[in-house]
Design a protein around this motif. Structure first.
Motif, PDB file in Angstrom:
ATOM      1  N   ALA A 213      65.791 -57.278  71.207  1.00 27.14           N
ATOM      2  CA  ALA A 213      66.178 -55.992  70.626  1.00 27.14           C
ATOM      3  C   ALA A 213      67.688 -55.858  70.473  1.00 27.14           C
ATOM      4  O   ALA A 213      68.183 -54.831  70.004  1.00 27.14           O
ATOM      5  CB  ALA A 213      65.654 -54.854  71.496  1.00 27.14           C
ATOM      6  N   GLY A 214      68.432 -56.899  70.882  1.00 34.30           N
ATOM      7  CA  GLY A 214      69.881 -56.875  70.738  1.00 34.30           C
ATOM      8  C   GLY A 214      70.619 -56.217  71.887  1.00 34.30           C
ATOM      9  O   GLY A 214      71.827 -56.009  71.809  1.00 34.30           O
ATOM     10  N   GLU A 215      69.911 -55.904  72.982  1.00 34.52           N
ATOM     11  CA  GLU A 215      70.552 -55.291  74.140  1.00 34.52           C
ATOM     12  C   GLU A 215      71.068 -56.366  75.094  1.00 34.52           C
ATOM     13  O   GLU A 215      70.488 -57.443  75.197  1.00 34.52           O
ATOM     14  CB  GLU A 215      69.564 -54.384  74.873  1.00 34.52           C
ATOM     15  N   GLY A 216      72.169 -56.068  75.792  1.00 30.39           N
ATOM     16  CA  GLY A 216      72.691 -56.979  76.789  1.00 30.39           C
ATOM     17  C   GLY A 216      72.049 -56.715  78.138  1.00 30.39           C
ATOM     18  O   GLY A 216      72.189 -55.627  78.690  1.00 30.39           O
ATOM     19  N   HIS A 217      71.322 -57.701  78.679  1.00 25.19           N
ATOM     20  CA  HIS A 217      70.625 -57.556  79.952  1.00 25.19           C
ATOM     21  C   HIS A 217      71.067 -58.629  80.944  1.00 25.19           C
ATOM     22  O   HIS A 217      71.388 -59.760  80.556  1.00 25.19           O
ATOM     23  CB  HIS A 217      69.111 -57.647  79.768  1.00 25.19           C
ATOM     24  N   ALA A 218      71.064 -58.264  82.220  1.00 22.51           N
ATOM     25  CA  ALA A 218      71.353 -59.215  83.289  1.00 22.51           C
ATOM     26  C   ALA A 218      70.170 -60.166  83.454  1.00 22.51           C
ATOM     27  O   ALA A 218      69.013 -59.770  83.294  1.00 22.51           O
ATOM     28  CB  ALA A 218      71.608 -58.474  84.589  1.00 22.51           C
ATOM     29  N   PHE A 219      70.484 -61.434  83.795  1.00 20.47           N
ATOM     30  CA  PHE A 219      69.408 -62.401  84.037  1.00 20.47           C
ATOM     31  C   PHE A 219      69.642 -63.171  85.321  1.00 20.47           C
ATOM     32  O   PHE A 219      70.753 -63.233  85.855  1.00 20.47           O
ATOM     33  CB  PHE A 219      69.237 -63.362  82.864  1.00 20.47           C
ATOM     34  N   ILE A 220      68.556 -63.780  85.819  1.00 18.82           N
ATOM     35  CA  ILE A 220      68.592 -64.719  86.926  1.00 18.82           C
ATOM     36  C   ILE A 220      67.663 -65.865  86.586  1.00 18.82           C
ATOM     37  O   ILE A 220      66.685 -65.691  85.847  1.00 18.82           O
ATOM     38  CB  ILE A 220      68.163 -64.054  88.258  1.00 18.82           C
ATOM     39  N   THR A 221      67.977 -67.054  87.093  1.00 19.82           N
ATOM     40  CA  THR A 221      67.071 -68.194  86.924  1.00 19.82           C
ATOM     41  C   THR A 221      66.512 -68.589  88.282  1.00 19.82           C
ATOM     42  O   THR A 221      66.971 -68.129  89.325  1.00 19.82           O
ATOM     43  CB  THR A 221      67.783 -69.413  86.321  1.00 19.82           C
ATOM     44  N   GLY A 222      65.542 -69.479  88.244  1.00 22.97           N
ATOM     45  CA  GLY A 222      65.069 -70.097  89.461  1.00 22.97           C
ATOM     46  C   GLY A 222      66.018 -71.204  89.892  1.00 22.97           C
ATOM     47  O   GLY A 222      67.070 -71.416  89.285  1.00 22.97           O
ATOM     48  N   PRO A 223      65.670 -71.952  90.959  1.00 18.35           N
ATOM     49  CA  PRO A 223      66.516 -73.047  91.417  1.00 18.35           C
ATOM     50  C   PRO A 223      66.798 -74.050  90.306  1.00 18.35           C
ATOM     51  O   PRO A 223      65.954 -74.308  89.445  1.00 18.35           O
ATOM     52  CB  PRO A 223      65.689 -73.676  92.542  1.00 18.35           C
ATOM     53  N   ASN A 224      68.026 -74.576  90.308  1.00 16.32           N
ATOM     54  CA  ASN A 224      68.481 -75.562  89.329  1.00 16.32           C
ATOM     55  C   ASN A 224      68.390 -75.053  87.891  1.00 16.32           C
ATOM     56  O   ASN A 224      68.192 -75.830  86.954  1.00 16.32           O
ATOM     57  CB  ASN A 224      67.706 -76.880  89.485  1.00 16.32           C
ATOM     58  N   GLY A 225      68.525 -73.739  87.737  1.00 17.36           N
ATOM     59  CA  GLY A 225      68.578 -73.158  86.402  1.00 17.36           C
ATOM     60  C   GLY A 225      67.252 -73.079  85.678  1.00 17.36           C
ATOM     61  O   GLY A 225      67.237 -72.817  84.466  1.00 17.36           O
ATOM     62  N   MET A 226      66.142 -73.262  86.379  1.00 17.12           N
ATOM     63  CA  MET A 226      64.843 -73.278  85.708  1.00 17.12           C
ATOM     64  C   MET A 226      64.351 -71.862  85.431  1.00 17.12           C
ATOM     65  O   MET A 226      64.182 -71.050  86.331  1.00 17.12           O
ATOM     66  CB  MET A 226      63.817 -74.011  86.583  1.00 17.12           C
ATOM     67  N   GLY A 227      64.100 -71.571  84.143  1.00 18.22           N
ATOM     68  CA  GLY A 227      63.473 -70.321  83.756  1.00 18.22           C
ATOM     69  C   GLY A 227      64.401 -69.122  83.838  1.00 18.22           C
ATOM     70  O   GLY A 227      64.854 -68.744  84.917  1.00 18.22           O
ATOM     71  N   MET A 228      64.720 -68.508  82.711  1.00 24.35           N
ATOM     72  CA  MET A 228      65.578 -67.325  82.682  1.00 24.35           C
ATOM     73  C   MET A 228      64.721 -66.061  82.729  1.00 24.35           C
ATOM     74  O   MET A 228      63.820 -65.887  81.913  1.00 24.35           O
ATOM     75  CB  MET A 228      66.437 -67.330  81.410  1.00 24.35           C
ATOM     76  N   THR A 229      64.998 -65.196  83.703  1.00 20.19           N
ATOM     77  CA  THR A 229      64.230 -63.971  83.893  1.00 20.19           C
ATOM     78  C   THR A 229      65.135 -62.760  83.755  1.00 20.19           C
ATOM     79  O   THR A 229      66.224 -62.718  84.342  1.00 20.19           O
ATOM     80  CB  THR A 229      63.568 -63.954  85.283  1.00 20.19           C
ATOM     81  N   ASP A 230      64.687 -61.765  82.998  1.00 16.46           N
ATOM     82  CA  ASP A 230      65.407 -60.505  82.853  1.00 16.46           C
ATOM     83  C   ASP A 230      65.332 -59.753  84.181  1.00 16.46           C
ATOM     84  O   ASP A 230      64.237 -59.439  84.666  1.00 16.46           O
ATOM     85  CB  ASP A 230      64.767 -59.678  81.734  1.00 16.46           C
ATOM     86  N   LEU A 231      66.471 -59.447  84.796  1.00 19.31           N
ATOM     87  CA  LEU A 231      66.462 -58.727  86.070  1.00 19.31           C
ATOM     88  C   LEU A 231      65.845 -57.342  85.947  1.00 19.31           C
ATOM     89  O   LEU A 231      65.349 -56.780  86.932  1.00 19.31           O
ATOM     90  CB  LEU A 231      67.887 -58.623  86.625  1.00 19.31           C
ATOM     91  N   ASN A 232      65.851 -56.774  84.768  1.00 21.83           N
ATOM     92  CA  ASN A 232      65.246 -55.460  84.571  1.00 21.83           C
ATOM     93  C   ASN A 232      63.735 -55.495  84.760  1.00 21.83           C
ATOM     94  O   ASN A 232      63.118 -54.455  85.008  1.00 21.83           O
ATOM     95  CB  ASN A 232      65.594 -54.924  83.184  1.00 21.83           C
ATOM     96  N   SER A 233      63.151 -56.686  84.650  1.00 21.38           N
ATOM     97  CA  SER A 233      61.711 -56.798  84.855  1.00 21.38           C
ATOM     98  C   SER A 233      61.353 -56.891  86.334  1.00 21.38           C
ATOM     99  O   SER A 233      60.179 -56.835  86.698  1.00 21.38           O
ATOM    100  CB  SER A 233      61.169 -58.040  84.125  1.00 21.38           C
ATOM    101  N   LEU A 234      62.359 -57.008  87.205  1.00 23.99           N
ATOM    102  CA  LEU A 234      62.110 -57.173  88.632  1.00 23.99           C
ATOM    103  C   LEU A 234      62.373 -55.905  89.441  1.00 23.99           C
ATOM    104  O   LEU A 234      62.091 -55.864  90.633  1.00 23.99           O
ATOM    105  CB  LEU A 234      62.978 -58.302  89.191  1.00 23.99           C
ATOM    106  N   VAL A 235      62.943 -54.887  88.798  1.00 32.69           N
ATOM    107  CA  VAL A 235      63.233 -53.637  89.498  1.00 32.69           C
ATOM    108  C   VAL A 235      62.769 -52.461  88.654  1.00 32.69           C
ATOM    109  O   VAL A 235      62.599 -52.581  87.441  1.00 32.69           O
ATOM    110  CB  VAL A 235      64.749 -53.490  89.799  1.00 32.69           C
ATOM    111  N   GLU A 236      62.570 -51.338  89.303  1.00 29.46           N
ATOM    112  CA  GLU A 236      62.173 -50.124  88.597  1.00 29.46           C
ATOM    113  C   GLU A 236      63.369 -49.175  88.554  1.00 29.46           C
ATOM    114  O   GLU A 236      63.937 -48.831  89.586  1.00 29.46           O
ATOM    115  CB  GLU A 236      60.989 -49.461  89.305  1.00 29.46           C
ATOM    116  N   TRP A 237      63.716 -48.741  87.324  1.00 27.02           N
ATOM    117  CA  TRP A 237      64.866 -47.866  87.138  1.00 27.02           C
ATOM    118  C   TRP A 237      64.446 -46.607  86.408  1.00 27.02           C
ATOM    119  O   TRP A 237      63.464 -46.607  85.664  1.00 27.02           O
ATOM    120  CB  TRP A 237      65.933 -48.565  86.290  1.00 27.02           C
ATOM    121  N   PRO A 238      65.198 -45.513  86.574  1.00 24.89           N
ATOM    122  CA  PRO A 238      64.942 -44.316  85.754  1.00 24.89           C
ATOM    123  C   PRO A 238      65.138 -44.640  84.283  1.00 24.89           C
ATOM    124  O   PRO A 238      65.877 -45.572  83.931  1.00 24.89           O
ATOM    125  CB  PRO A 238      66.005 -43.324  86.246  1.00 24.89           C
ATOM    126  N   ALA A 239      64.501 -43.919  83.417  1.00 24.40           N
ATOM    127  CA  ALA A 239      64.606 -44.143  81.978  1.00 24.40           C
ATOM    128  C   ALA A 239      66.065 -44.077  81.533  1.00 24.40           C
ATOM    129  O   ALA A 239      66.823 -43.209  81.960  1.00 24.40           O
ATOM    130  CB  ALA A 239      63.786 -43.103  81.229  1.00 24.40           C
TER     131      ALA A 239
END
Length: 288
Positions: A213-239
């Motif tokens: 969607a063109g938004e800038g989101h924080a990410f994290i990977t698993g060990p050795n850079g495997m798999g990029m995950t949006d940190l927003n999918s791991l926490v619950e935030w207010p709208a």
């Protein structure tokens, strides 16, 4: 992984307020220097400069033996700086050189004294570099097919992260293997750019990426850079609140993040949420 002094060193870098950008240094009204503050005797160690006639220096990081890295501005070349490393406890400053161009900048150091950053090439490009232990020998890490790359961080295994342009001109985050061998594209969160800011000793990488969607989101990977995950999918935030950029990660998986807040929200809620980020990242399933 950003390094800080150990309890054995009891030292702290005091960096001068010198603005240094690749290939350009903002003029300063006076020479500026960097120091190590030694807590055990409250003394200051002047790191000096690379120019015996004066110049300025700017320290960016220190490892557990007190080796410091940063940049030094030469009096005779006011628009360029060279990366440097010191010996243990900040003693002795050594010029790390360049990749054939006019300038270099250092961004991080690990406990072996390997320094990473970016430097000008003979062709006028910016390339990421790594040195050997104790700053010996500058090696060009190359790119992901484009003309530019920058190394932002290194862990104690010598895995390097940063960003590089691709053959299509996009900017993508990368990770290397130990000692900077082999550059791997970490991809994106569905958008056209990503950048890696930090890596821990397990090889987990954090940074920022555009979504589909063109938004800038924080990410994290698993060990050795495997798999990029949006940190927003791991926490619950207010709208309306999004984790926009992950700037640091430690060796237990706690992540330092910046959040985009469209309008004033409860600061207590924000602080509570930020403290939970590291816990949530460790508890949630990440790519192996």
């Amino acid at each position: 992984m950003k390094t800080t002094p150990s309890s054995k060193i009891h030292s702290l870098i005091l960096g001068a307020a010198l603005s240094i950008a690749p290939g350009f240094v903002s003029p300063v009204s006076a020479q500026e220097r960097s120091y190590i503050l030694n807590f055990y005797d409250n003394s200051l160690t002047d790191l000096g400069t690379l120019d015996l006639g004066g110049g300025s220096s700017y320290a960016r990081g220190i490892n557990d033996t007190g080796q410091v890295m940063g940049e030094s501005l030469l009096l005779g070349d006011p628009n360029n700086a060279h990366a440097f490393i010191t010996g243990p406890n900040g003693v002795g400053m050594t010029d790390l050189g360049t990749l054939g161009g006019m300038w270099s900048t250092a961004n991080d150091i690990n406990n072996a004294g390997q320094v990473v950053g970016s430097a000008g090439t003979a062709a006028g490009e910016r390339h990421a570099f790594i040195t050997g232990p104790n700053g010996e020998g500058m090696t060009d890490l190359g790119t992901l097919g484009g003309n530019y790359s920058t190394a932002n961080d290194i862990n104690n295994a010598g895995q390097v992260v940063g960003w590089s342009t691709t053959a299509s001109g996009s900017e993508h985050a990368f990770i290397t293997g130990p000692d900077g061998v082999g550059m791997t594209d970490l991809g994106t969160l569905g958008g056209n750019y990503s950048t890696a800011n930090d890596i821990n000793n397990a090889g987990q990488v954090v940074g920022n990426s555009a979504t589909a969607a063109g938004e800038g989101h924080a990410f994290i990977t698993g060990p050795n850079g495997m798999g990029m995950t949006d940190l927003n999918s791991l926490v619950e935030w207010p709208a309306g609140i999004a984790l926009a950029n992950a700037v640091d990660i430690n060796n237990v998986g706690q992540v330092l993040v910046n959040a985009a807040i469209p309008e004033p929200q409860s600061y207590a809620l924000m602080l509570a949420g930020l403290m939970l980020v590291g816990f949530m990242v460790r508890r949630k399933s990440l790519p192996a």
